[in-house]
Design a protein around this motif. Structure first.
Motif, PDB file in Angstrom:
ATOM      1  N   LEU A  10      -4.946  21.492  89.945  1.00  0.00           N
ATOM      2  CA  LEU A  10      -4.334  22.820  89.946  1.00  0.00           C
ATOM      3  C   LEU A  10      -3.330  22.965  91.084  1.00  0.00           C
ATOM      4  O   LEU A  10      -3.532  22.437  92.180  1.00  0.00           O
ATOM      5  N   VAL A  35     -12.334  20.566  87.745  1.00  0.00           N
ATOM      6  CA  VAL A  35     -11.066  20.601  88.473  1.00  0.00           C
ATOM      7  C   VAL A  35     -11.195  19.635  89.636  1.00  0.00           C
ATOM      8  O   VAL A  35     -12.138  19.725  90.425  1.00  0.00           O
ATOM      9  N   VAL A 190      -1.762  27.104  83.609  1.00  0.00           N
ATOM     10  CA  VAL A 190      -3.086  27.700  83.789  1.00  0.00           C
ATOM     11  C   VAL A 190      -2.976  29.182  84.127  1.00  0.00           C
ATOM     12  O   VAL A 190      -3.593  30.030  83.485  1.00  0.00           O
ATOM     13  N   VAL A 201      -8.507  26.428  81.804  1.00  0.00           N
ATOM     14  CA  VAL A 201      -9.217  25.274  82.359  1.00  0.00           C
ATOM     15  C   VAL A 201     -10.094  24.637  81.295  1.00  0.00           C
ATOM     16  O   VAL A 201     -10.136  23.404  81.152  1.00  0.00           O
TER      17      VAL A 201
END
Length: 217
Positions: A10, A35, A190, A201
């Motif tokens: 991210l 993540v 995102v 996600v």
């Protein structure tokens, strides 16, 4: 043999006018699925604003096993307790970044669309190389355009992980994972996802898993 993995990396929006609201949004996104890293990439702000962002966001990410990477600023990354730094070709050199964060810190380097530049960077000791932009993006003007075949060639020849970046969406994630990306670096894909970041996600993870499972070569 386990299928190869492709994980989500991210990147924050370039501005965070309401840091508290973004923190709540980030927490929901991190709890929604796998993540690997969070890059704090803020533009046109002073050091105090960067430090404040790290102070608020790192305690949400690091306890969840998400590496916190600071963009552009090796000096601040080391001072603020980030897990590493990402530098571009016009930022600090790899050597400068490594000296700042030490051997324990992560250093990632933008290599645009160049396998040769990636090779030199990997041989110097970078923890990952980033290729892109793969698609048009409004987050950051792109002067280079990379093709998925670059990821395939990299995966066949090199052990250093590669990150695909630039305009990546849920719709394009599977193809890049299949081509050979170890990580997909995503910002607007995102945060601007119509159903919200948490749903994004989940959708990215599904697409990346499907793509990595179909990887060949």
């Amino acid at each position: 043999m386990d299928a190869p993995a492709c994980r989500l990396y991210l990147i924050t929006p370039p501005t965070l006018p309401d840091l508290g609201a973004f923190a709540a949004c980030l927490e929901q996104a991190l709890d929604a699925g796998d993540v690997a890293a969070l890059q704090i990439r803020l533009k046109d702000v002073d050091d105090q604003a960067i430090a404040r962002a790290v102070e608020v966001l790192a305690p949400l990410a690091q306890p969840r096993g998400v590496a916190v990477i600071l963009n552009d600023r090796p000096d601040l990354a080391a001072r603020l307790g980030c897990d590493g730094v990402h530098v571009g070709q016009q930022d600090a050199s790899y050597g400068e970044a490594r000296r700042s964060v030490g051997r324990q810190g992560m250093v990632g380097v933008t290599c645009h669309d160049s396998f040769h530049l990636g090779l030199e960077t990997a041989e110097a000791g970078a923890d990952y190389v980033a290729f892109g932009a793969f698609f048009d993006t409004a987050t950051k003007p792109a002067s280079h355009r990379a093709e998925p075949e670059l990821l395939t060639a990299w995966q066949a020849a090199m052990l250093t992980p590669c990150v695909a970046i630039g305009g990546i969406t849920v719709q394009t994630a599977e193809g890049l994972a299949r081509a050979g990306a170890d990580f997909l670096a995503v910002s607007a894909g995102v945060w601007d996802y119509p159903e919200g970041p948490a749903a994004a996600v989940r959708a990215f993870n599904t697409a990346m898993q499907q793509g990595a499972a179909r990887r060949t070569g």
